[in-house]
Design a protein around this motif. Structure first.
Motif, PDB file in Angstrom:
ATOM      1  N   TRP A 243       0.820  -1.208   0.000  1.00  0.00           N
ATOM      2  CA  TRP A 243       0.000   0.000   0.000  1.00  0.00           C
ATOM      3  C   TRP A 243       0.853   1.256   0.000  1.00  0.00           C
ATOM      4  CZ3 TRP A 243      -4.580  -0.597  -1.700  1.00  0.00           C
ATOM      5  CH2 TRP A 243      -5.212  -1.828  -1.516  1.00  0.00           C
ATOM      6  N   PHE A 244       1.993   1.222   0.677  1.00  0.00           N
ATOM      7  CA  PHE A 244       2.885   2.378   0.652  1.00  0.00           C
ATOM      8  C   PHE A 244       3.469   2.568  -0.746  1.00  0.00           C
ATOM      9  CE2 PHE A 244       6.800   4.718   1.781  1.00  0.00           C
ATOM     10  CZ  PHE A 244       6.204   5.788   2.424  1.00  0.00           C
ATOM     11  N   GLY A 245       3.809   1.458  -1.405  1.00  0.00           N
ATOM     12  CA  GLY A 245       4.311   1.537  -2.779  1.00  0.00           C
ATOM     13  C   GLY A 245       3.264   2.074  -3.735  1.00  0.00           C
ATOM     14  N   LEU A 246       2.016   1.643  -3.573  1.00  0.00           N
ATOM     15  CA  LEU A 246       0.943   2.162  -4.420  1.00  0.00           C
ATOM     16  C   LEU A 246       0.721   3.650  -4.171  1.00  0.00           C
ATOM     17  CD1 LEU A 246      -1.592  -0.789  -4.194  1.00  0.00           C
ATOM     18  CD2 LEU A 246      -0.236  -0.119  -6.168  1.00  0.00           C
ATOM     19  N   GLY A 247       0.858   4.062  -2.916  1.00  0.00           N
ATOM     20  CA  GLY A 247       0.745   5.483  -2.595  1.00  0.00           C
ATOM     21  C   GLY A 247       1.859   6.298  -3.233  1.00  0.00           C
ATOM     22  N   LEU A 248       3.060   5.743  -3.267  1.00  0.00           N
ATOM     23  CA  LEU A 248       4.162   6.454  -3.914  1.00  0.00           C
ATOM     24  C   LEU A 248       3.942   6.575  -5.418  1.00  0.00           C
ATOM     25  CD1 LEU A 248       7.304   5.108  -2.045  1.00  0.00           C
ATOM     26  CD2 LEU A 248       6.395   7.421  -2.022  1.00  0.00           C
ATOM     27  N   ILE A 249       3.394   5.543  -6.025  1.00  0.00           N
ATOM     28  CA  ILE A 249       3.093   5.626  -7.458  1.00  0.00           C
ATOM     29  C   ILE A 249       2.040   6.700  -7.709  1.00  0.00           C
ATOM     30  CG2 ILE A 249       2.050   4.377  -9.378  1.00  0.00           C
ATOM     31  CD1 ILE A 249       3.540   1.908  -8.397  1.00  0.00           C
ATOM     32  N   LEU A 250       1.055   6.778  -6.831  1.00  0.00           N
ATOM     33  CA  LEU A 250       0.049   7.832  -6.957  1.00  0.00           C
ATOM     34  C   LEU A 250       0.662   9.210  -6.719  1.00  0.00           C
ATOM     35  CD1 LEU A 250      -2.958   8.300  -7.433  1.00  0.00           C
ATOM     36  CD2 LEU A 250      -3.297   8.123  -4.976  1.00  0.00           C
ATOM     37  N   ALA A 251       1.641   9.290  -5.814  1.00  0.00           N
ATOM     38  CA  ALA A 251       2.294  10.569  -5.539  1.00  0.00           C
ATOM     39  C   ALA A 251       3.140  11.041  -6.715  1.00  0.00           C
ATOM     40  CB  ALA A 251       3.164  10.450  -4.290  1.00  0.00           C
ATOM     41  N   ALA A 252       3.458  10.146  -7.632  1.00  0.00           N
ATOM     42  CA  ALA A 252       4.220  10.542  -8.819  1.00  0.00           C
ATOM     43  C   ALA A 252       3.416  11.494  -9.701  1.00  0.00           C
ATOM     44  CB  ALA A 252       4.643   9.311  -9.618  1.00  0.00           C
ATOM     45  N   LEU A 253       2.101  11.519  -9.525  1.00  0.00           N
ATOM     46  CA  LEU A 253       1.274  12.453 -10.289  1.00  0.00           C
ATOM     47  C   LEU A 253       1.643  13.909  -9.993  1.00  0.00           C
ATOM     48  CD1 LEU A 253      -2.229  10.771 -10.101  1.00  0.00           C
ATOM     49  CD2 LEU A 253      -0.747  10.986 -12.093  1.00  0.00           C
TER      50      LEU A 253
ATOM     51  N   ILE B  16      12.626  14.638 -11.593  1.00  0.00           N
ATOM     52  CA  ILE B  16      13.335  13.945 -10.509  1.00  0.00           C
ATOM     53  C   ILE B  16      12.339  13.325  -9.535  1.00  0.00           C
ATOM     54  CG2 ILE B  16      14.788  14.325  -8.472  1.00  0.00           C
ATOM     55  CD1 ILE B  16      16.350  16.360 -10.140  1.00  0.00           C
ATOM     56  N   GLU B  17      11.292  14.070  -9.187  1.00  0.00           N
ATOM     57  CA  GLU B  17      10.284  13.551  -8.254  1.00  0.00           C
ATOM     58  C   GLU B  17       9.576  12.334  -8.844  1.00  0.00           C
ATOM     59  OE1 GLU B  17       6.607  12.955  -6.108  1.00  0.00           O
ATOM     60  OE2 GLU B  17       6.740  13.572  -8.189  1.00  0.00           O
ATOM     61  N   VAL B  18       9.269  12.363 -10.121  1.00  0.00           N
ATOM     62  CA  VAL B  18       8.621  11.230 -10.784  1.00  0.00           C
ATOM     63  C   VAL B  18       9.530  10.009 -10.742  1.00  0.00           C
ATOM     64  CG1 VAL B  18       7.855  10.351 -13.023  1.00  0.00           C
ATOM     65  CG2 VAL B  18       7.107  12.574 -12.265  1.00  0.00           C
ATOM     66  N   ALA B  19      10.792  10.202 -11.088  1.00  0.00           N
ATOM     67  CA  ALA B  19      11.730   9.073 -11.122  1.00  0.00           C
ATOM     68  C   ALA B  19      11.915   8.456  -9.738  1.00  0.00           C
ATOM     69  CB  ALA B  19      13.070   9.525 -11.680  1.00  0.00           C
ATOM     70  N   VAL B  20      12.061   9.287  -8.716  1.00  0.00           N
ATOM     71  CA  VAL B  20      12.293   8.775  -7.365  1.00  0.00           C
ATOM     72  C   VAL B  20      11.064   8.053  -6.827  1.00  0.00           C
ATOM     73  CG1 VAL B  20      12.690   9.487  -4.970  1.00  0.00           C
ATOM     74  CG2 VAL B  20      14.093  10.430  -6.797  1.00  0.00           C
ATOM     75  N   THR B  21       9.894   8.663  -6.944  1.00  0.00           N
ATOM     76  CA  THR B  21       8.700   8.030  -6.371  1.00  0.00           C
ATOM     77  C   THR B  21       8.298   6.770  -7.129  1.00  0.00           C
ATOM     78  OG1 THR B  21       7.287   9.529  -7.624  1.00  0.00           O
ATOM     79  CG2 THR B  21       7.759  10.132  -5.338  1.00  0.00           C
ATOM     80  N   LEU B  22       8.436   6.765  -8.446  1.00  0.00           N
ATOM     81  CA  LEU B  22       8.099   5.550  -9.195  1.00  0.00           C
ATOM     82  C   LEU B  22       9.079   4.421  -8.889  1.00  0.00           C
ATOM     83  CD1 LEU B  22       6.981   6.797 -12.727  1.00  0.00           C
ATOM     84  CD2 LEU B  22       5.578   5.886 -10.884  1.00  0.00           C
ATOM     85  N   THR B  23      10.356   4.745  -8.793  1.00  0.00           N
ATOM     86  CA  THR B  23      11.347   3.712  -8.471  1.00  0.00           C
ATOM     87  C   THR B  23      11.087   3.119  -7.093  1.00  0.00           C
ATOM     88  OG1 THR B  23      12.981   4.840  -9.842  1.00  0.00           O
ATOM     89  CG2 THR B  23      13.803   3.235  -8.243  1.00  0.00           C
ATOM     90  N   LEU B  24      10.920   3.958  -6.096  1.00  0.00           N
ATOM     91  CA  LEU B  24      10.646   3.465  -4.739  1.00  0.00           C
ATOM     92  C   LEU B  24       9.331   2.690  -4.680  1.00  0.00           C
ATOM     93  CD1 LEU B  24      11.749   6.437  -2.463  1.00  0.00           C
ATOM     94  CD2 LEU B  24      12.793   4.181  -2.636  1.00  0.00           C
ATOM     95  N   GLY B  25       8.323   3.178  -5.386  1.00  0.00           N
ATOM     96  CA  GLY B  25       7.034   2.498  -5.386  1.00  0.00           C
ATOM     97  C   GLY B  25       7.114   1.108  -5.984  1.00  0.00           C
ATOM     98  N   PHE B  26       7.778   0.973  -7.129  1.00  0.00           N
ATOM     99  CA  PHE B  26       7.878  -0.339  -7.762  1.00  0.00           C
ATOM    100  C   PHE B  26       8.768  -1.290  -6.969  1.00  0.00           C
ATOM    101  CE2 PHE B  26       6.507   1.903 -11.726  1.00  0.00           C
ATOM    102  CZ  PHE B  26       5.304   1.230 -11.845  1.00  0.00           C
ATOM    103  N   VAL B  27       9.807  -0.767  -6.321  1.00  0.00           N
ATOM    104  CA  VAL B  27      10.661  -1.619  -5.477  1.00  0.00           C
ATOM    105  C   VAL B  27       9.867  -2.134  -4.282  1.00  0.00           C
ATOM    106  CG1 VAL B  27      12.636  -1.553  -3.894  1.00  0.00           C
ATOM    107  CG2 VAL B  27      12.860  -0.658  -6.192  1.00  0.00           C
ATOM    108  N   LEU B  28       9.081  -1.268  -3.651  1.00  0.00           N
ATOM    109  CA  LEU B  28       8.272  -1.704  -2.503  1.00  0.00           C
ATOM    110  C   LEU B  28       7.210  -2.718  -2.910  1.00  0.00           C
ATOM    111  CD1 LEU B  28       7.800   1.588  -0.473  1.00  0.00           C
ATOM    112  CD2 LEU B  28       8.981  -0.470   0.244  1.00  0.00           C
ATOM    113  N   ILE B  29       6.592  -2.516  -4.046  1.00  0.00           N
ATOM    114  CA  ILE B  29       5.579  -3.467  -4.512  1.00  0.00           C
ATOM    115  C   ILE B  29       6.214  -4.817  -4.820  1.00  0.00           C
ATOM    116  CG2 ILE B  29       4.010  -3.986  -6.414  1.00  0.00           C
ATOM    117  CD1 ILE B  29       3.262  -1.016  -6.422  1.00  0.00           C
ATOM    118  N   ALA B  30       7.357  -4.799  -5.482  1.00  0.00           N
ATOM    119  CA  ALA B  30       8.034  -6.059  -5.802  1.00  0.00           C
ATOM    120  C   ALA B  30       8.461  -6.795  -4.539  1.00  0.00           C
ATOM    121  CB  ALA B  30       9.245  -5.786  -6.691  1.00  0.00           C
ATOM    122  N   SER B  31       8.948  -6.064  -3.533  1.00  0.00           N
ATOM    123  CA  SER B  31       9.362  -6.735  -2.298  1.00  0.00           C
ATOM    124  C   SER B  31       8.168  -7.223  -1.484  1.00  0.00           C
ATOM    125  CB  SER B  31      10.239  -5.811  -1.458  1.00  0.00           C
ATOM    126  OG  SER B  31       9.486  -4.739  -0.946  1.00  0.00           O
ATOM    127  N   SER B  32       7.027  -6.566  -1.609  1.00  0.00           N
ATOM    128  CA  SER B  32       5.845  -7.023  -0.868  1.00  0.00           C
ATOM    129  C   SER B  32       5.246  -8.273  -1.484  1.00  0.00           C
ATOM    130  CB  SER B  32       4.792  -5.922  -0.804  1.00  0.00           C
ATOM    131  OG  SER B  32       4.180  -5.745  -2.064  1.00  0.00           O
TER     132      SER B  32
END
Length: 123
Positions: free
Chosen positions: A49-59, A92-108
């Motif tokens: 859920w935190f990863g999904l929130g980060l992907i949404l924050a990329a908007l 930069i914000e898009v790249a950071v939040t999408l990267t962190l979001g996808f890493v968290l989703i993959a690890s979950s």
């Protein structure tokens, strides 16, 4: 005959073996658990859920970079020209939040992938 530790069996492990009970062992043959209610579901993890929130924050970064690009193309009027800075910060914000979001989703999803490999189920 002398007493030797090598000849003594491990009575505790032979008498009381440790069995690892899993929830899927109790499933009826052909039962396909629903994703939300299944104990192996990734939907129960905070990382997902935190990863999904980060992907949404990329908007926010997408909007910031669109604003910066539009200000760079059509001008800013009487404002100070910060269009390049807004564009770069947004990207930069898009790249950071999408990267962190996808890493968290993959690890979950690690537990679910282990469940699929162990049982051969697809759900």
């Amino acid at each position: 005959m002398a007493y030797s530790h090598d000849s003594v069996a491990d009575i505790r492990s032979e008498s009381f073996p440790d069995y690892e009970a899993r929830i899927e062992d109790a499933y009826i043959e052909g039962y396909d658990p629903a994703s939300l209610g299944a104990p192996h579901s990734s939907l129960h993890t905070r990382k997902l859920w935190f990863g999904l929130g980060l992907i949404l924050a990329a908007l926010f970064g997408i909007g910031l970079s669109v604003w910066g690009a539009a200000a760079h193309i059509w001008g800013t009027g009487t404002q100070i020209d910060l269009s390049n800075r807004l564009l770069v910060l947004g990207l930069i914000e898009v790249a950071v939040t999408l990267t962190l979001g996808f890493v968290l989703i993959a690890s979950s999803r690690k537990g679910y992938k282990e469940y699929r490999k162990r049982t051969g189920r697809v759900n």
